[in-house]
Design a protein around this motif. Structure first.
Motif, PDB file in Angstrom:
ATOM      1  N   THR A   7      -1.881 -39.050 -32.531  1.00  0.00           N
ATOM      2  CA  THR A   7      -0.851 -38.197 -32.517  1.00  0.00           C
ATOM      3  C   THR A   7      -0.162 -38.267 -33.923  1.00  0.00           C
ATOM      4  O   THR A   7       0.056 -39.291 -34.499  1.00  0.00           O
ATOM      5  N   VAL A   8       0.303 -37.058 -34.396  1.00  0.00           N
ATOM      6  CA  VAL A   8       1.098 -36.989 -35.381  1.00  0.00           C
ATOM      7  C   VAL A   8       2.493 -36.776 -34.846  1.00  0.00           C
ATOM      8  O   VAL A   8       3.027 -35.476 -34.546  1.00  0.00           O
ATOM      9  N   PRO A   9       3.509 -37.638 -34.821  1.00  0.00           N
ATOM     10  CA  PRO A   9       4.703 -37.511 -34.379  1.00  0.00           C
ATOM     11  C   PRO A   9       5.851 -36.302 -34.648  1.00  0.00           C
ATOM     12  O   PRO A   9       6.316 -35.543 -33.992  1.00  0.00           O
ATOM     13  N   TRP A  10       5.846 -36.062 -36.018  1.00  0.00           N
ATOM     14  CA  TRP A  10       6.429 -34.937 -36.510  1.00  0.00           C
ATOM     15  C   TRP A  10       5.901 -33.489 -36.099  1.00  0.00           C
ATOM     16  O   TRP A  10       6.702 -32.783 -35.791  1.00  0.00           O
ATOM     17  N   LEU A  11       4.437 -33.555 -35.941  1.00  0.00           N
ATOM     18  CA  LEU A  11       3.788 -32.466 -35.439  1.00  0.00           C
ATOM     19  C   LEU A  11       4.007 -32.371 -33.814  1.00  0.00           C
ATOM     20  O   LEU A  11       4.496 -30.956 -33.540  1.00  0.00           O
ATOM     21  N   PHE A  12       4.067 -33.394 -33.319  1.00  0.00           N
ATOM     22  CA  PHE A  12       4.604 -33.376 -31.779  1.00  0.00           C
ATOM     23  C   PHE A  12       5.990 -32.885 -31.641  1.00  0.00           C
ATOM     24  O   PHE A  12       6.151 -31.909 -30.841  1.00  0.00           O
ATOM     25  N   ASP A  13       6.878 -33.088 -32.501  1.00  0.00           N
ATOM     26  CA  ASP A  13       8.261 -32.756 -32.256  1.00  0.00           C
ATOM     27  C   ASP A  13       8.465 -31.325 -32.888  1.00  0.00           C
ATOM     28  O   ASP A  13       9.054 -30.280 -32.125  1.00  0.00           O
ATOM     29  N   GLN A  72     -10.212 -29.348 -20.854  1.00  0.00           N
ATOM     30  CA  GLN A  72     -11.251 -29.517 -21.980  1.00  0.00           C
ATOM     31  C   GLN A  72     -11.551 -28.155 -22.768  1.00  0.00           C
ATOM     32  O   GLN A  72     -11.625 -28.413 -23.989  1.00  0.00           O
ATOM     33  N   GLU A  73     -11.743 -27.227 -21.936  1.00  0.00           N
ATOM     34  CA  GLU A  73     -11.928 -26.227 -22.709  1.00  0.00           C
ATOM     35  C   GLU A  73     -10.902 -25.625 -23.782  1.00  0.00           C
ATOM     36  O   GLU A  73     -11.604 -24.862 -24.614  1.00  0.00           O
ATOM     37  N   MET A  74      -9.836 -26.058 -23.446  1.00  0.00           N
ATOM     38  CA  MET A  74      -8.717 -25.746 -24.511  1.00  0.00           C
ATOM     39  C   MET A  74      -8.893 -26.242 -26.015  1.00  0.00           C
ATOM     40  O   MET A  74      -8.086 -25.807 -26.877  1.00  0.00           O
ATOM     41  N   PHE A  75      -9.672 -27.429 -25.826  1.00  0.00           N
ATOM     42  CA  PHE A  75      -9.623 -28.212 -27.124  1.00  0.00           C
ATOM     43  C   PHE A  75     -10.851 -27.891 -28.079  1.00  0.00           C
ATOM     44  O   PHE A  75     -11.853 -28.529 -28.252  1.00  0.00           O
ATOM     45  N   LYS A  76     -10.855 -26.354 -28.745  1.00  0.00           N
ATOM     46  CA  LYS A  76     -11.888 -26.044 -29.373  1.00  0.00           C
ATOM     47  C   LYS A  76     -11.445 -25.461 -30.654  1.00  0.00           C
ATOM     48  O   LYS A  76     -10.121 -24.828 -30.695  1.00  0.00           O
ATOM     49  N   GLY A  77     -11.798 -25.624 -31.697  1.00  0.00           N
ATOM     50  CA  GLY A  77     -11.685 -25.109 -33.300  1.00  0.00           C
ATOM     51  C   GLY A  77     -10.024 -25.795 -33.628  1.00  0.00           C
ATOM     52  O   GLY A  77      -9.888 -26.667 -32.979  1.00  0.00           O
ATOM     53  N   ALA A  78      -9.390 -24.981 -34.224  1.00  0.00           N
ATOM     54  CA  ALA A  78      -8.115 -25.361 -34.827  1.00  0.00           C
ATOM     55  C   ALA A  78      -7.264 -25.281 -33.643  1.00  0.00           C
ATOM     56  O   ALA A  78      -6.360 -26.380 -33.813  1.00  0.00           O
ATOM     57  N   TYR A  81      -7.523 -29.059 -32.294  1.00  0.00           N
ATOM     58  CA  TYR A  81      -7.255 -29.797 -33.228  1.00  0.00           C
ATOM     59  C   TYR A  81      -5.865 -29.982 -33.299  1.00  0.00           C
ATOM     60  O   TYR A  81      -5.085 -31.297 -32.961  1.00  0.00           O
ATOM     61  N   LEU A  82      -5.004 -28.968 -33.188  1.00  0.00           N
ATOM     62  CA  LEU A  82      -3.711 -29.166 -33.126  1.00  0.00           C
ATOM     63  C   LEU A  82      -3.316 -29.872 -31.696  1.00  0.00           C
ATOM     64  O   LEU A  82      -2.225 -30.539 -31.610  1.00  0.00           O
ATOM     65  N   LEU A  83      -3.752 -29.394 -30.645  1.00  0.00           N
ATOM     66  CA  LEU A  83      -3.351 -29.973 -29.375  1.00  0.00           C
ATOM     67  C   LEU A  83      -3.557 -31.356 -29.412  1.00  0.00           C
ATOM     68  O   LEU A  83      -2.691 -32.172 -29.030  1.00  0.00           O
ATOM     69  N   ALA A  84      -4.370 -32.129 -30.028  1.00  0.00           N
ATOM     70  CA  ALA A  84      -4.659 -33.452 -29.998  1.00  0.00           C
ATOM     71  C   ALA A  84      -3.692 -33.882 -31.063  1.00  0.00           C
ATOM     72  O   ALA A  84      -3.098 -34.958 -30.706  1.00  0.00           O
ATOM     73  N   LYS A  85      -3.312 -33.495 -32.039  1.00  0.00           N
ATOM     74  CA  LYS A  85      -2.446 -33.827 -32.967  1.00  0.00           C
ATOM     75  C   LYS A  85      -0.983 -33.870 -32.223  1.00  0.00           C
ATOM     76  O   LYS A  85      -0.098 -34.574 -32.716  1.00  0.00           O
ATOM     77  N   ILE A  86      -0.586 -33.004 -31.418  1.00  0.00           N
ATOM     78  CA  ILE A  86       0.776 -33.079 -30.692  1.00  0.00           C
ATOM     79  C   ILE A  86       0.560 -33.690 -29.537  1.00  0.00           C
ATOM     80  O   ILE A  86       1.436 -33.506 -28.700  1.00  0.00           O
TER      81      ILE A  86
END
Length: 210
Positions: A7-13, A72-78, A81-86
């Protein structure tokens, strides 16, 4: 760490701000009972689910960082990637996804917040049934359960439809091990959440809203 690894905390916020301000602007959102959210310690948020909008709304309006278990189907492409980082966790539907549950358990044991839609899929959001995952996580981690009812997103129409979020009282599940005890705990989660949804429905009906 009270958010998943990677997780990237600032992206989460930033994601929370987007959910709270620009995304939420398309609705008129009223939050009731915000003071009931425990401000520390592990918490399993359980909410009814009737629209794709429910997750982003709750992600933004709650006063703590919440890691949701998302199909899991939502975790595709960009977007994936963003869902995981937030700080969101992919979960396989229709089975006991040990990887997702282990990640969620780590967040709870570190004092974080996990969000689950125990119905398992979108529908009318009246919580007629519930899956075991939320109860298992709460019992295994000794985390509190926080029920949240969300109404107004289902088949929402018109200009800025009114959405109500009702936060219930947090509670602990009863002790006990084994399949039977988990079944009892799951029914308690379902009943508390369904009762809260019915309470919110009654409130909206009394004001002439559905």
């Amino acid at each position: 760490m009270s958010v998943p690894q990677g997780t990237v905390p600032w992206l989460f916020d930033l994601g929370r701000w987007i959910g709270r301000v620009p995304y939420a602007w398309q609705f008129r959102i009223r939050v009731h009972g915000r003071d009931r959210v425990p401000l520390s310690g592990g918490v399993v948020v359980v909410a009814n689910h009737s629209s794709m909008a429910d997750g982003p709304i709750l992600f933004g309006v709650l006063p703590r960082r919440v890691t949701f278990l998302i199909k899991q189907e939502m975790f595709k492409g960009a977007a994936g990637y963003l869902l995981a980082k937030i700080g969101q966790i992919p979960v396989k539907r229709g089975e006991a996804d040990r990887t997702a549950l282990t990640s969620a358990l780590s967040v709870l044991k570190a004092g974080g917040v996990i969000g689950i839609f125990p119905e398992g899929t979108r529908g009318e959001g009246d919580v007629a049934s519930a899956q075991n995952g939320a109860a298992w996580l709460a019992k295994t981690s000794a985390a509190m359960v926080l029920p949240i009812a969300c109404r107004g997103t289902y088949q929402a129409k018109g200009w800025r439809p009114e959405v109500d979020v009702l936060i219930g009282e947090p509670f602990h599940l009863p002790e006990g091990k084994g399949r039977a005890a988990l079944g009892v705990a799951t029914e308690q989660v379902r009943d508390r959440l369904a009762t809260l949804v019915a309470e919110l429905d009654g409130h909206r009906k009394s004001e002439g809203r559905r």
